[in-house]
Design a protein around this motif. Structure first.
Motif, mmCIF file in Angstrom:
data_model
loop_
_atom_site.group_PDB
_atom_site.id
_atom_site.type_symbol
_atom_site.label_atom_id
_atom_site.label_comp_id
_atom_site.label_asym_id
_atom_site.label_seq_id
_atom_site.Cartn_x
_atom_site.Cartn_y
_atom_site.Cartn_z
ATOM 1 N N ARG A 325 0.825 -1.202 0.000
ATOM 2 C CA ARG A 325 0.000 0.000 0.000
ATOM 3 C C ARG A 325 0.866 1.262 0.000
ATOM 4 N NH1 ARG A 325 -3.415 -3.390 3.234
ATOM 5 N NH2 ARG A 325 -2.239 -2.899 5.111
ATOM 6 N N SER A 326 1.979 1.233 0.711
ATOM 7 C CA SER A 326 2.873 2.393 0.745
ATOM 8 C C SER A 326 3.450 2.680 -0.635
ATOM 9 C CB SER A 326 4.008 2.158 1.742
ATOM 10 O OG SER A 326 3.531 2.163 3.065
ATOM 11 N N ALA A 460 10.047 9.057 -2.470
ATOM 12 C CA ALA A 460 10.745 8.656 -1.245
ATOM 13 C C ALA A 460 10.161 9.359 -0.029
ATOM 14 C CB ALA A 460 12.229 8.962 -1.374
ATOM 15 N N LEU A 461 9.865 10.655 -0.150
ATOM 16 C CA LEU A 461 9.282 11.382 0.979
ATOM 17 C C LEU A 461 7.906 10.839 1.327
ATOM 18 C CD1 LEU A 461 10.302 15.068 0.092
ATOM 19 C CD2 LEU A 461 11.325 13.565 1.800
ATOM 20 N N SER A 462 7.118 10.507 0.310
ATOM 21 C CA SER A 462 5.788 9.953 0.567
ATOM 22 C C SER A 462 5.879 8.561 1.165
ATOM 23 C CB SER A 462 4.990 9.904 -0.739
ATOM 24 O OG SER A 462 3.723 9.308 -0.530
ATOM 25 N N MET A 463 6.857 7.786 0.724
ATOM 26 C CA MET A 463 7.018 6.414 1.206
ATOM 27 C C MET A 463 7.228 6.379 2.726
ATOM 28 S SD MET A 463 7.122 3.351 -0.148
ATOM 29 C CE MET A 463 7.243 1.787 0.723
ATOM 30 N N LEU A 503 11.298 -0.725 4.691
ATOM 31 C CA LEU A 503 10.907 0.640 4.354
ATOM 32 C C LEU A 503 12.081 1.430 3.800
ATOM 33 C CD1 LEU A 503 8.847 2.921 4.336
ATOM 34 C CD2 LEU A 503 9.319 3.308 6.766
ATOM 35 N N LEU A 504 13.246 1.283 4.412
ATOM 36 C CA LEU A 504 14.439 1.983 3.933
ATOM 37 C C LEU A 504 14.808 1.522 2.528
ATOM 38 C CD1 LEU A 504 16.873 3.835 4.383
ATOM 39 C CD2 LEU A 504 18.017 1.912 5.524
ATOM 40 N N ALA A 505 14.769 0.215 2.301
ATOM 41 C CA ALA A 505 15.126 -0.314 0.986
ATOM 42 C C ALA A 505 14.149 0.155 -0.085
ATOM 43 C CB ALA A 505 15.161 -1.847 1.036
ATOM 44 N N LEU A 506 12.865 0.149 0.213
ATOM 45 C CA LEU A 506 11.869 0.580 -0.770
ATOM 46 C C LEU A 506 11.995 2.069 -1.068
ATOM 47 C CD1 LEU A 506 8.715 -1.416 0.392
ATOM 48 C CD2 LEU A 506 10.087 -1.796 -1.661
ATOM 49 N N SER A 507 12.244 2.880 -0.038
ATOM 50 C CA SER A 507 12.383 4.322 -0.247
ATOM 51 C C SER A 507 13.582 4.637 -1.139
ATOM 52 C CB SER A 507 12.525 5.038 1.100
ATOM 53 O OG SER A 507 11.393 4.836 1.912
ATOM 54 N N LEU A 508 14.723 4.040 -0.818
ATOM 55 C CA LEU A 508 15.919 4.272 -1.619
ATOM 56 C C LEU A 508 15.757 3.710 -3.029
ATOM 57 C CD1 LEU A 508 18.723 3.524 1.005
ATOM 58 C CD2 LEU A 508 17.818 5.740 0.291
#
Length: 524
Positions: A325-326, A460-463, A503-508
């Motif tokens: 969902r994120s 990334a900010l939204s994630m 979360l960190l991996a998906l954002s990056l």
């Protein structure tokens, strides 16, 4: 820039619609909350305490961030070493780092059971307490030292190489260079940087929610959240939002007024050579500063990786669905932010006149002063007659996240678009390129790099955002940051570390995919 009107009529319509949408999301949602409120009560002592704490922690955070960033930026400016470019790039990582991930990393290092407390226990000292004012300031400094360093470093690198050559020929020592060259530059750039960081710390939410530590460490943004979530006092929330909006507007005006040119003049774009840095004491000083900066910024991330690597494979299914969902919210938010920023930037450039263009761009920066919680609540009030708020929690979160990332996207796109019009606008006019043909053949090919960067930053900010979703999400619509926060509050720190790594991996990854996509084969 050519002061002419280029006939791209759809641009004006889209730009006007975007400006109207921004007004709706900022002032319109605030008006909706005020209208729905039964009355605006006077501020209570707790509210005044929240106001004082907001200003005090923002002042401390901005002051420490700038003071600690100056020696780091100086060391990077006057030293060349292997890995310097990678280190400068790494300094931008905390800005796109999910806040809740950074908080977990800071707890692992500075918390009661963290690395620092363990080391203090070896020598018989009590553990440190991270919750409260010092925890909030520590987290804000962690996020903003890299930002301040990058901005101050740009000021250092803007000093022409010829000034240092002249200083060397005149026999200037390190103290003379600081007094004649570096201090005027710092006096010009530091006040504006201080105000920007002060503004970011004023509107911080997730950091204070996780590390605030009770009524004595509550900011205006957290007080707005409490008024909505626990008291449902719309009048109080609206009043606090108006106060915060006014304070942010004052800070923004001050930041604009204190920005002054350094007066260094132009140079020949030569590589800066420093003859004042051969002193062994200065070399040791710069080395020590860079080592401590890397330890402070990288240790929490390394700890998260080490703790989360083993827990990723045992995470419950609810975490993976939250991650899915994120990603959807981040993609929608990035698409909307780019659409709004590009249409506003196009309208500003086509208007041509500096004052009018600045006024149009100013619409995009309104969201800095707005409270995301008020924006989200106002939207839910508007749509409540038609749907349940929990059913639209994810779309509303995407819209609010897009609005909050709009200033950064607009900042990335506007200069590039002005350069395109300055360089190729007259040629395009002579060839009769207008409308979507001009967009497809001229603008978009040359905007791939800033578009990719802006989209990656917005995604990334939204994630990693933990804002509106914390107010209205039910267990079936939680995003990954909210799910991770729930794991932390349930003291499931192993699962929380695994979720933090995901979360960190998906954002990056999202940032890299968009940014890389904008640079691949972008030869124009």
């Amino acid at each position: 820039m050519a002061k002419r009107l280029v006939p791209i009529k759809p641009v004006y319509g889209l730009g006007a619609v975007s400006a109207a949408l921004i007004l709706l999301l900022t002032l319109g949602t605030l008006a909706a909350v005020v209208t729905r409120a039964e009355g605006v009560s006077a501020l209570r002592p707790a509210d005044w305490a929240a106001l004082r704490f907001t200003l005090w922690q923002a002042f401390l955070s901005a002051s420490l961030s700038v003071l600690l960033a100056v020696p780091v930026a100086r060391a990077l400016a006057r030293r060349q070493f292997f890995g310097r470019s990678a280190l400068v790039t790494l300094l931008g990582a905390p800005f796109i780092l999910p806040v809740i991930v950074a908080v977990l990393g800071l707890l692992a290092v500075f918390g009661r059971s963290g690395i620092l407390s363990t080391m203090l226990g070896w020598v018989g000292l009590p553990p440190v307490h991270i919750y409260g004012l010092h925890g909030v300031v520590l987290a804000h400094v962690f996020f903003n030292i890299p930002l301040a360093t990058r901005l101050i470093l740009q000021g250092w690198l803007a000093i022409p190489a010829e000034r240092f050559r002249l200083a060397a020929s005149l026999g200037f020592d390190n103290a003379d260079i600081q007094r004649v060259l570096e201090w005027p530059m710092l006096r010009a750039v530091v006040p504006g940087i201080f105000m920007v960081i002060f503004l970011l710390c004023m509107t911080s939410f997730a950091v204070v929610l996780a590390l605030g530590g009770g009524p004595k460490a509550t900011t205006l943004e957290l007080a707005i959240y409490q008024a909505f979530r626990f008291d449902f006092d719309l009048g109080k929330a609206a009043l606090l939002a108006v106060i915060q909006f006014g304070l942010c507007a004052v800070v923004a005006v001050i930041a604009w007024r204190v920005a002054t040119p350094a007066g260094m003049g132009a140079g020949l774009d030569r590589t800066v050579e420093r003859w004042d840095t051969s002193n062994p004491v200065l070399r040791a000083q710069d080395f020590t500063v860079l080592v401590f900066a890397k330890l402070f910024l990288l240790t929490p991330l390394v700890v998260i990786f080490l703790k989360g690597a083993g827990a990723v494979w045992t995470l419950p299914d609810v975490v993976w669905w939250s991650a899915f969902r994120s990603v959807l919210v981040a993609l929608g938010s990035a698409a909307l932010a780019i659409s709004l920023a590009l249409s506003l930037a196009l309208l500003a450039v086509k208007l041509g006149q500096k004052r009018t263009a600045g006024f149009v761009e100013g619409f995009g920066y309104l969201t800095i002063a707005a409270s995301p919680l008020v924006v989200g609540t106002g939207l839910f009030i508007m749509i409540f007659p038609f749907a349940r708020p929990s059913d639209l929690a994810l779309p509303v979160t995407a819209i609010v996240n897009a609005a909050m990332s709009l200033p950064f996207a607009l900042r990335a796109l506007s200069p590039a678009l002005r350069d395109i019009e300055n360089d190729f606008g007259r040629l395009a006019d002579s060839l009769g390129l207008s409308g979507w043909s001009r967009m497809r053949l001229l603008i978009l090919p040359r905007m791939r790099r800033p578009l990719g960067f802006a989209a990656g930053l917005a995604a990334a900010l939204s994630m990693g955002d933990l804002g509106v979703i914390a107010l209205f999400a039910d267990p079936e619509s939680a995003t990954l940051p909210l799910q991770m926060f729930r794991l932390m509050t349930a003291y499931r720190m192993g699962d929380a570390a695994g979720a933090a790594l995901v979360l960190l991996a998906l954002s990056l990854c999202l940032f890299w995919v968009f940014d890389r996509g904008g640079r691949v084969d972008a030869d124009t």
